[in-house]
Design an enzyme around this catalytic site. Structure first.
Site, PDB file in Angstrom:
ATOM      1  N   GLY A  17      37.787  -3.807   0.589  1.00  0.00           N
ATOM      2  CA  GLY A  17      36.521  -3.720   1.327  1.00  0.00           C
ATOM      3  C   GLY A  17      35.812  -2.443   0.951  1.00  0.00           C
ATOM      4  N   SER A  18      34.887  -1.984   1.797  1.00  0.00           N
ATOM      5  CA  SER A  18      34.104  -0.824   1.389  1.00  0.00           C
ATOM      6  C   SER A  18      34.959   0.434   1.274  1.00  0.00           C
ATOM      7  CB  SER A  18      32.907  -0.591   2.314  1.00  0.00           C
ATOM      8  OG  SER A  18      33.268  -0.733   3.638  1.00  0.00           O
ATOM      9  N   ARG A  39      42.020  -9.687  -1.585  1.00  0.00           N
ATOM     10  CA  ARG A  39      42.516 -10.997  -1.117  1.00  0.00           C
ATOM     11  C   ARG A  39      41.907 -12.121  -1.950  1.00  0.00           C
ATOM     12  NH1 ARG A  39      41.671 -12.343   5.045  1.00  0.00           N
ATOM     13  NH2 ARG A  39      39.584 -11.591   4.539  1.00  0.00           N
ATOM     14  N   ARG A  40      40.625 -11.969  -2.262  1.00  0.00           N
ATOM     15  CA  ARG A  40      39.936 -13.046  -2.999  1.00  0.00           C
ATOM     16  C   ARG A  40      39.979 -12.761  -4.495  1.00  0.00           C
ATOM     17  NH1 ARG A  40      34.284 -12.954  -0.971  1.00  0.00           N
ATOM     18  NH2 ARG A  40      34.780 -10.958   0.006  1.00  0.00           N
ATOM     19  N   LYS A 198      36.435   8.642  17.622  1.00  0.00           N
ATOM     20  CA  LYS A 198      35.031   8.897  17.255  1.00  0.00           C
ATOM     21  C   LYS A 198      34.273   7.577  17.099  1.00  0.00           C
ATOM     22  CE  LYS A 198      35.289   7.485  12.886  1.00  0.00           C
ATOM     23  NZ  LYS A 198      34.416   6.529  12.185  1.00  0.00           N
ATOM     24  N   ARG A 262      29.210   1.325  10.835  1.00  0.00           N
ATOM     25  CA  ARG A 262      29.244  -0.015  11.445  1.00  0.00           C
ATOM     26  C   ARG A 262      29.425   0.076  12.946  1.00  0.00           C
ATOM     27  NH1 ARG A 262      32.910  -1.145   7.213  1.00  0.00           N
ATOM     28  NH2 ARG A 262      34.004   0.562   8.178  1.00  0.00           N
ATOM     29  N   GLU A 288      35.785  -1.045  13.776  1.00  0.00           N
ATOM     30  CA  GLU A 288      37.086  -0.920  14.442  1.00  0.00           C
ATOM     31  C   GLU A 288      36.970  -0.599  15.927  1.00  0.00           C
ATOM     32  OE1 GLU A 288      39.958  -1.612  13.378  1.00  0.00           O
ATOM     33  OE2 GLU A 288      40.263  -1.097  11.273  1.00  0.00           O
TER      34      GLU A 288
HETATM   35  N1  LIG Z   1      33.900   1.935   5.384  1.00  0.00           N
HETATM   36  C1  LIG Z   1      34.056   3.206   5.667  1.00  0.00           C
HETATM   37  O1  LIG Z   1      33.113   4.006   5.521  1.00  0.00           O
HETATM   38  C2  LIG Z   1      35.379   3.699   6.185  1.00  0.00           C
HETATM   39  C3  LIG Z   1      35.664   5.067   6.062  1.00  0.00           C
HETATM   40  C4  LIG Z   1      36.870   5.533   6.536  1.00  0.00           C
HETATM   41  C5  LIG Z   1      37.799   4.677   7.112  1.00  0.00           C
HETATM   42  N2  LIG Z   1      37.493   3.347   7.191  1.00  0.00           N
HETATM   43  C6  LIG Z   1      38.510   2.473   7.775  1.00  0.00           C
HETATM   44  O2  LIG Z   1      39.058   1.681   6.731  1.00  0.00           O
HETATM   45  C7  LIG Z   1      39.559   0.451   7.255  1.00  0.00           C
HETATM   46  C8  LIG Z   1      39.028  -0.697   6.414  1.00  0.00           C
HETATM   47  O3  LIG Z   1      37.632  -0.711   6.621  1.00  0.00           O
HETATM   48  P1  LIG Z   1      36.562  -1.145   5.537  1.00  0.00           P
HETATM   49  O4  LIG Z   1      35.382  -0.297   5.801  1.00  0.00           O
HETATM   50  O5  LIG Z   1      37.075  -1.180   4.177  1.00  0.00           O
HETATM   51  O6  LIG Z   1      36.272  -2.611   6.076  1.00  0.00           O
HETATM   52  P2  LIG Z   1      35.466  -3.760   5.343  1.00  0.00           P
HETATM   53  O7  LIG Z   1      35.034  -4.677   6.413  1.00  0.00           O
HETATM   54  O8  LIG Z   1      34.464  -3.173   4.427  1.00  0.00           O
HETATM   55  O9  LIG Z   1      36.591  -4.446   4.436  1.00  0.00           O
HETATM   56  C9  LIG Z   1      37.736  -5.017   4.989  1.00  0.00           C
HETATM   57  C10 LIG Z   1      38.579  -5.578   3.856  1.00  0.00           C
HETATM   58  O10 LIG Z   1      39.763  -6.160   4.414  1.00  0.00           O
HETATM   59  C11 LIG Z   1      39.841  -7.534   4.013  1.00  0.00           C
HETATM   60  N3  LIG Z   1      40.456  -8.273   5.096  1.00  0.00           N
HETATM   61  C12 LIG Z   1      39.875  -8.833   6.173  1.00  0.00           C
HETATM   62  N4  LIG Z   1      40.805  -9.450   6.930  1.00  0.00           N
HETATM   63  C13 LIG Z   1      41.989  -9.257   6.301  1.00  0.00           C
HETATM   64  C14 LIG Z   1      43.315  -9.677   6.536  1.00  0.00           C
HETATM   65  N5  LIG Z   1      43.617 -10.392   7.605  1.00  0.00           N
HETATM   66  N6  LIG Z   1      44.267  -9.302   5.675  1.00  0.00           N
HETATM   67  C15 LIG Z   1      43.975  -8.571   4.589  1.00  0.00           C
HETATM   68  N7  LIG Z   1      42.743  -8.160   4.290  1.00  0.00           N
HETATM   69  C16 LIG Z   1      41.763  -8.504   5.138  1.00  0.00           C
HETATM   70  C17 LIG Z   1      38.418  -7.960   3.707  1.00  0.00           C
HETATM   71  O11 LIG Z   1      38.429  -9.054   2.810  1.00  0.00           O
HETATM   72  C18 LIG Z   1      37.889  -6.688   3.073  1.00  0.00           C
HETATM   73  O12 LIG Z   1      38.285  -6.602   1.732  1.00  0.00           O
HETATM   74  C19 LIG Z   1      39.102   0.423   8.728  1.00  0.00           C
HETATM   75  O13 LIG Z   1      40.172   0.800   9.543  1.00  0.00           O
HETATM   76  C20 LIG Z   1      38.007   1.471   8.790  1.00  0.00           C
HETATM   77  O14 LIG Z   1      37.893   2.070  10.070  1.00  0.00           O
HETATM   78  C21 LIG Z   1      36.324   2.848   6.744  1.00  0.00           C
HETATM   79  O1  LIG Z   2      31.265   2.623   9.412  1.00  0.00           O
HETATM   80  P1  LIG Z   2      32.225   3.128  10.449  1.00  0.00           P
HETATM   81  O2  LIG Z   2      31.599   3.219  11.799  1.00  0.00           O
HETATM   82  O3  LIG Z   2      33.514   2.354  10.435  1.00  0.00           O
HETATM   83  O4  LIG Z   2      32.586   4.619  10.043  1.00  0.00           O
HETATM   84  C1  LIG Z   2      33.063   4.864   8.754  1.00  0.00           C
HETATM   85  C2  LIG Z   2      33.895   6.113   8.696  1.00  0.00           C
HETATM   86  O5  LIG Z   2      34.982   6.046   9.585  1.00  0.00           O
HETATM   87  C3  LIG Z   2      33.110   7.365   8.906  1.00  0.00           C
HETATM   88  O6  LIG Z   2      33.953   8.473   8.719  1.00  0.00           O
END
Ligand SMILES: NC(=O)c1ccc[n+]([C@@H]2O[C@H](COP(=O)([O-])OP(=O)(O)OC[C@H]3O[C@@H](n4cnc5c(N)ncnc54)[C@H](O)[C@@H]3O)[C@@H](O)[C@H]2O)c1
Ligand SMILES: O=P(O)(O)OC[C@H](O)CO
Length: 340
Positions: A17-18, A39-40, A198, A262, A288
């Site tokens: 994911g991102s 996954r895909r 946060k 988000r 989250e």
């Molecule tokens: N995006 C950010 O800026 C950021 C920064 C820091 C921490 N995080 C944390 O990172 C974690 C992942 O967030 P993200 O931003 O990558 O989310 P996202 O929604 O961008 O991506 C989620 C990924 O997980 C996959 N996914 C969904 N359901 C799943 C499952 N059941 N099993 C396996 N994979 C699955 C999706 O296909 C996707 O690739 C979260 O806990 C988020 O809080 C995100």
């Molecule tokens: O897009 P959010 O709200 O999941 O935040 C992303 C990161 O956790 C910021 O540090």
């Protein structure tokens, strides 16, 4: 891989994911031979063949030493460090799938910012539980880390925490490059809870924004939110200083201020009057905070921690509090003035 040092670290990142993709880019830009699990299959192919992940990081070019695969065995084989970045509620089932194929003795690193519904466990606890590994092998990464900004190489800092200083250092070395700097600490509890809490305050700020309130309201929520998250984390064994560092205040500022967040976006939609189910339908990425509210309030109650802002976020999500009422009840439900 072409151009890589022969002794380049081999790293596996699970979750494309991102954040998983961005962090894999950070590691690859720091010189590691990095393989992402998607996954895909089509996402894995796009990353390896065109160096893009257009669903999650539109417009970003990924480095050639970052590849992806949809088979966990292929991704984990020979990895010297393993990073996990899937939605928190799916972590346990994903760990089931890798339990027998995670290479022995390597660090396992959580990039996630949630707690598990039902158990209230932090992600590092779920990892220790499911993989049955020593906590000294586990690390967590947190901080003001909005993925898209980092993917664009904007200068950013993060903190790596582990019960083992040596593990934290090894991970921080791998995750430091010319635009990304990793600090270390041993306060895993504070670092993880900072990232979880946060999000909840960012939902509250988003709600205030969506209602149309201005900067005073949002600054009041952020400041009182910091007090709330510090009380909570300290009650669970965190060091108070961690909450004024990158994983606490730093992340609070970034998440509460950014339209990229988000959690902030979900809050804003709630503040504009959308119901919880409508917000979920509109979000195509993981927020989250929406899953963490319930478990965090249960944990707060168990330690007698008062969390008026988080409690009101829960009420807005349930539809029992008008979003316009969230900020006026910032600090307490009593009319008596209280100490700051
Ligand atoms: N995006 C950010 O800026 C950021 C920064 C820091 C921490 N995080 C944390 O990172 C974690 C992942 O967030 P993200 O931003 O990558 O989310 P996202 O929604 O961008 O991506 C989620 C990924 O997980 C996959 N996914 C969904 N359901 C799943 C499952 N059941 N099993 C396996 N994979 C699955 C999706 O296909 C996707 O690739 C979260 O806990 C988020 O809080 C995100
Ligand atoms: O897009 P959010 O709200 O999941 O935040 C992303 C990161 O956790 C910021 O540090």
């Amino acid at each position: 891989m072409e151009g890589l040092a022969p002794d380049a670290l081999r790293i596996a990142v699970l979750g494309a994911g991102s954040w998983g993709t961005t962090f894999a880019k950070v590691l690859a830009d720091a010189g590691a031979q990095t393989t992402l699990w998607a996954r895909r299959r089509e996402v894995a192919q796009e990353i390896t063949e065109t160096h893009r992940n257009s669903d999650y990081l539109p417009g970003i070019n990924l480095p050639p030493n970052l590849r992806a695969h949809d088979r966990l065995e292929r991704v984990l084989a020979g990895a010297q460090q393993v990073y996990l970045s899937v939605p928190s509620q799916s972590l346990r089932s994903n760990l089931h799938s890798i339990r027998d194929i995670v290479p022995p003795d390597v660090p396992v690193v959580s990039l996630m910012k949630g707690v598990e519904r039902g158990t209230g466990l932090r992600m590092s606890e779920v990892i220790a539980n499911e993989l049955g590994i020593d906590v000294e092998r586990i690390a967590v990464v947190s901080g003001p880390n909005l993925a898209l900004e980092i993917a664009k190489k904007q200068p950013t800092a993060a903190v790596v925490a582990s019960a083992s200083h040596a593990t934290a250092v090894a991970v921080a070395q791998a995750a430091t490059n010319e635009y990304f700097r990793s600090f270390v600490n041993t306060d895993v509890i504070g670092t993880e809870f900072g990232g979880v809490l946060k999000n909840l305050i960012a939902v509250a700020v988003g709600i205030a924004d969506g209602v149309g309130y201005g900067e005073n309201t949002k600054a009041s929520i952020i400041t009182r939110g910091l007090v709330e998250l510090t009380h909570f984390a300290v009650a669970y064994g965190a060091q108070a200083e961690t909450m004024s560092g990158l994983a606490g205040l730093g992340d609070l500022i970034a998440t509460c201020e950014s339209k990229l967040s988000r959690n902030n976006t979900a809050g804003r939609l709630l503040g504009q009057g959308y119901a919880f189910t409508e917000v979920i339908a509109q979000m195509n990425q993981t927020a989250e905070g929406l899953s963490s509210v319930g478990p965090i309030l249960e944990l707060a109650e168990q330690r007698g921690v008062h969390m008026p802002i988080v409690a009101q976020v829960a009420q807005v999500l349930e539809g029992t509090l008008d979003p316009r009422e969230l900020a006026p009840h910032l600090a307490t439900d009593s009319d008596e003035p209280q100490g700051e």
